[in-house]
Design a protein around this motif. Structure first.
Motif, mmCIF file in Angstrom:
data_model
loop_
_atom_site.group_PDB
_atom_site.id
_atom_site.type_symbol
_atom_site.label_atom_id
_atom_site.label_comp_id
_atom_site.label_asym_id
_atom_site.label_seq_id
_atom_site.Cartn_x
_atom_site.Cartn_y
_atom_site.Cartn_z
ATOM 1 N N TYR A 156 -3.780 9.877 -1.421
ATOM 2 C CA TYR A 156 -4.139 8.582 -2.399
ATOM 3 C C TYR A 156 -3.351 7.826 -1.919
ATOM 4 O O TYR A 156 -2.597 7.551 -1.413
ATOM 5 C CB TYR A 156 -3.162 9.357 -3.567
ATOM 6 N N ILE A 157 -3.810 6.486 -2.444
ATOM 7 C CA ILE A 157 -3.092 5.136 -2.084
ATOM 8 C C ILE A 157 -2.985 4.013 -3.707
ATOM 9 O O ILE A 157 -4.556 3.998 -3.886
ATOM 10 C CB ILE A 157 -4.461 4.785 -1.017
ATOM 11 N N TRP A 158 -1.891 3.886 -3.233
ATOM 12 C CA TRP A 158 -2.300 2.768 -4.740
ATOM 13 C C TRP A 158 -1.339 1.571 -4.110
ATOM 14 O O TRP A 158 -0.820 1.478 -2.652
ATOM 15 C CB TRP A 158 -0.749 2.800 -5.599
ATOM 16 N N ASP A 159 -2.804 0.617 -4.184
ATOM 17 C CA ASP A 159 -2.978 -0.930 -3.423
ATOM 18 C C ASP A 159 -2.518 -1.605 -4.526
ATOM 19 O O ASP A 159 -3.334 -1.690 -5.757
ATOM 20 C CB ASP A 159 -3.743 -0.556 -3.136
ATOM 21 N N GLN A 160 -1.203 -2.160 -4.253
ATOM 22 C CA GLN A 160 -0.703 -3.565 -4.968
ATOM 23 C C GLN A 160 -1.305 -5.121 -4.182
ATOM 24 O O GLN A 160 -0.659 -5.024 -3.462
ATOM 25 C CB GLN A 160 0.155 -3.705 -5.234
ATOM 26 N N ASP A 161 -2.275 -5.386 -4.630
ATOM 27 C CA ASP A 161 -3.534 -6.549 -3.732
ATOM 28 C C ASP A 161 -2.716 -7.456 -4.249
ATOM 29 O O ASP A 161 -2.367 -8.800 -3.626
ATOM 30 C CB ASP A 161 -4.669 -6.296 -4.228
ATOM 31 N N VAL A 162 -2.740 -7.802 -5.549
ATOM 32 C CA VAL A 162 -2.522 -9.907 -6.459
ATOM 33 C C VAL A 162 -0.957 -9.158 -7.210
ATOM 34 O O VAL A 162 -1.430 -8.493 -7.782
ATOM 35 C CB VAL A 162 -3.926 -9.508 -6.796
ATOM 36 N N TYR A 163 -0.216 -10.420 -7.090
ATOM 37 C CA TYR A 163 0.868 -10.597 -8.606
ATOM 38 C C TYR A 163 0.671 -11.826 -7.992
ATOM 39 O O TYR A 163 1.482 -12.970 -7.487
ATOM 40 C CB TYR A 163 1.960 -9.836 -7.219
ATOM 41 N N ASN A 164 0.600 -12.585 -9.229
ATOM 42 C CA ASN A 164 0.596 -13.919 -8.989
ATOM 43 C C ASN A 164 2.338 -14.261 -10.114
ATOM 44 O O ASN A 164 2.208 -13.620 -11.464
ATOM 45 C CB ASN A 164 -0.079 -14.276 -10.727
ATOM 46 N N VAL A 165 3.400 -15.200 -9.388
ATOM 47 C CA VAL A 165 4.337 -14.956 -10.182
ATOM 48 C C VAL A 165 4.059 -15.960 -11.576
ATOM 49 O O VAL A 165 5.042 -15.930 -12.458
ATOM 50 C CB VAL A 165 5.338 -16.075 -9.575
ATOM 51 N N ILE A 166 3.539 -17.117 -11.611
ATOM 52 C CA ILE A 166 3.329 -17.845 -12.913
ATOM 53 C C ILE A 166 2.824 -16.924 -14.424
ATOM 54 O O ILE A 166 3.811 -17.495 -15.362
ATOM 55 C CB ILE A 166 2.392 -18.682 -12.259
ATOM 56 N N ASP A 167 1.834 -16.131 -13.881
ATOM 57 C CA ASP A 167 1.808 -14.989 -15.362
ATOM 58 C C ASP A 167 1.954 -13.548 -14.743
ATOM 59 O O ASP A 167 1.293 -12.571 -16.141
ATOM 60 C CB ASP A 167 0.306 -15.617 -15.624
ATOM 61 N N HIS A 168 2.887 -13.431 -14.359
ATOM 62 C CA HIS A 168 2.429 -11.545 -14.366
ATOM 63 C C HIS A 168 1.039 -11.060 -14.046
ATOM 64 O O HIS A 168 1.450 -9.530 -14.197
ATOM 65 C CB HIS A 168 3.520 -11.360 -15.424
ATOM 66 N N LEU A 225 0.750 -1.433 -0.620
ATOM 67 C CA LEU A 225 0.174 0.122 0.003
ATOM 68 C C LEU A 225 1.201 1.097 -0.223
ATOM 69 O O LEU A 225 1.767 1.199 0.584
ATOM 70 C CB LEU A 225 -0.647 0.187 1.474
ATOM 71 N N GLU A 226 0.566 1.912 -1.205
ATOM 72 C CA GLU A 226 1.334 3.088 -1.128
ATOM 73 C C GLU A 226 0.547 4.617 -1.698
ATOM 74 O O GLU A 226 0.349 5.233 -2.113
ATOM 75 C CB GLU A 226 2.465 3.059 -2.743
ATOM 76 N N PRO A 227 0.879 5.466 0.209
ATOM 77 C CA PRO A 227 -0.208 6.210 0.229
ATOM 78 C C PRO A 227 0.536 7.465 0.520
ATOM 79 O O PRO A 227 2.033 7.652 0.123
ATOM 80 C CB PRO A 227 -0.192 6.522 2.314
ATOM 81 N N ARG A 228 -0.145 8.595 -0.516
ATOM 82 C CA ARG A 228 0.285 9.824 -0.612
ATOM 83 C C ARG A 228 -0.441 11.420 -0.890
ATOM 84 O O ARG A 228 -1.636 10.071 -0.516
ATOM 85 C CB ARG A 228 1.337 10.137 -2.300
ATOM 86 N N ASP A 229 0.295 12.131 -0.055
ATOM 87 C CA ASP A 229 -1.394 13.598 0.249
ATOM 88 C C ASP A 229 -1.329 14.286 -0.759
ATOM 89 O O ASP A 229 -0.011 14.436 -1.629
ATOM 90 C CB ASP A 229 -0.496 14.397 1.370
ATOM 91 N N VAL A 230 -1.776 14.314 -1.172
ATOM 92 C CA VAL A 230 -2.887 15.469 -2.666
ATOM 93 C C VAL A 230 -2.723 16.470 -2.172
ATOM 94 O O VAL A 230 -3.778 16.657 -1.244
ATOM 95 C CB VAL A 230 -2.864 14.469 -3.843
ATOM 96 N N ASP A 231 -2.094 17.544 -2.749
ATOM 97 C CA ASP A 231 -2.639 18.920 -2.062
ATOM 98 C C ASP A 231 -4.233 19.244 -2.498
ATOM 99 O O ASP A 231 -4.560 19.298 -3.720
ATOM 100 C CB ASP A 231 -1.659 20.493 -2.875
ATOM 101 N N GLY A 232 -5.072 19.813 -1.787
ATOM 102 C CA GLY A 232 -6.073 20.951 -2.231
ATOM 103 C C GLY A 232 -6.128 21.408 -3.872
ATOM 104 O O GLY A 232 -4.961 22.403 -3.876
ATOM 105 N N PHE A 233 -7.319 21.989 -4.227
ATOM 106 C CA PHE A 233 -6.560 22.637 -5.779
ATOM 107 C C PHE A 233 -8.449 23.107 -6.579
ATOM 108 O O PHE A 233 -8.997 22.247 -6.188
ATOM 109 C CB PHE A 233 -6.186 21.438 -6.297
#
Ligand SMILES: C[S@@+](CC[C@H](N)C(=O)[O-])C[C@H]1O[C@@H](n2cnc3c(N)ncnc32)[C@H](O)[C@@H]1O
Length: 274
Positions: free
Chosen positions: A181-193, A160-168
């Motif tokens: 903003y939160i980037w969430d890499q939830d699933v990664y399957n090594v067999i087929d990427h 989970l990669e959170p980052r603050d973003v300014d208002g505008f």
């Protein structure tokens, strides 16, 4: 009685946290000029979503035109209401086409761009090659194709990669508050990427907006992309990657490279030259 505050549309949050269209446009125009010794004028933005890139493109010069292609009519409608009208006189220089990037027809262009890894929806070599072949056909004789790819040791970790973003204040006057903003890499399957990633937002006063956007992709590698571009008929394929500043972050200076030491995370541009 006080009026209940309305959450601004998620497209505002997406554009502000994910896109860097000014950089993308500068990069593509620079590479095109270096290769072809003329300025590119026409752009097709595949998977355009709200067409932020196409808007940025035509915003720079009245000689430029752009076509945006996306399969989702409501997203294109949002662009027609909230982005394109604010280009004033240049609004007429953009045409949005609702359709599949594989079949949507537009006039031949100098540049096709498909950013934020959108082509990763094509999960087999045959499908991705077929898409690259279509792109090649949609380009003028000396056209150039620009895509991007993320990678690095953390790209294949659940995280989970959170980052603050300014208002505008958006072009249409909508006030967007500061948010997370939160980037969430939830699933990664090594067999087929195959990967499943999400974008969540935390907006003060509105709570967490879970799974605002979902991405079901194959995480391709740079050699695979370069090989498929050549198999699709492009004369050459080049990789551009950034360097690092003193804080260990991207210096946003993209150079053509043939060697790059792996790092926690990087984002590359790949350029297909017709
Ligand atoms: C990740 S968003 C990209 C938005 C924006 N262009 C960017 O660079 O951030 C992917 C977009 O691709 C669209 N899309 C998905 N499959 C498509 C297809 N086969 N043809 C055209 N658009 C497609 C979706 O509707 C969505 O708007």
């Amino acid at each position: 009685m006080t009026k209940k505050k309305q959450l601004p549309d998620l497209h505002y949050f997406y554009e502000a946290s994910v896109q860097g269209v000014d950089w993308d446009v500068d990069f593509a125009a620079r590479v095109f000029k270096n290769k072809r010794n003329r300025k590119p004028l026409d752009l097709r933005e595949d998977f355009c979503g709200t067409a932020a890139l196409a808007c940025e493109w035509v915003g720079h010069s009245s000689k430029r035109r752009a076509w945006g292609v996306d399969i989702d009519q409501p997203t294109l409608d949002w662009s027609m209401e909230h982005n394109i009208p604010y280009l004033d006189k240049k609004a007429g220089k953009i045409e949005l086409v609702c359709g599949d990037v594989m079949t949507a027809k537009t006039p031949p262009v100098d540049l096709v761009m498909a950013l934020n890894f959108s082509y990763c929806i094509f999960k087999t070599r045959d499908l991705l090659r077929a898409y690259f072949e279509k792109v090649r056909k949609n380009l003028k004789k000396d056209g150039i194709f620009v895509i991007d790819l993320y990678g690095g040791t953390e790209a294949i970790e659940a995280k989970l990669e959170p980052r603050d973003v300014d208002g505008f204040t958006a072009a249409d006057g909508t006030k967007v508050p500061p948010f997370e903003y939160i980037w969430d890499q939830d699933v990664y399957n090594v067999i087929d990427h195959h990967v499943v990633n999400y974008i969540h937002f935390k907006v003060p006063g509105f709570g967490k907006i879970e799974k605002a956007f979902t991405y079901d992709w194959r995480l391709w590698t740079l050699p695979e992309i370069q090989e498929l571009l050549i198999e699709a008929g492009f004369k050459s394929a080049e990789v551009y990657l950034h360097g690092w500043n003193d804080e260990g972050e991207s210096d946003d200076t993209y150079k053509k490279r043939t060697y790059y030491e792996n790092s926690l995370g990087w984002v590359a541009y790949i350029v297909g030259i017709k």
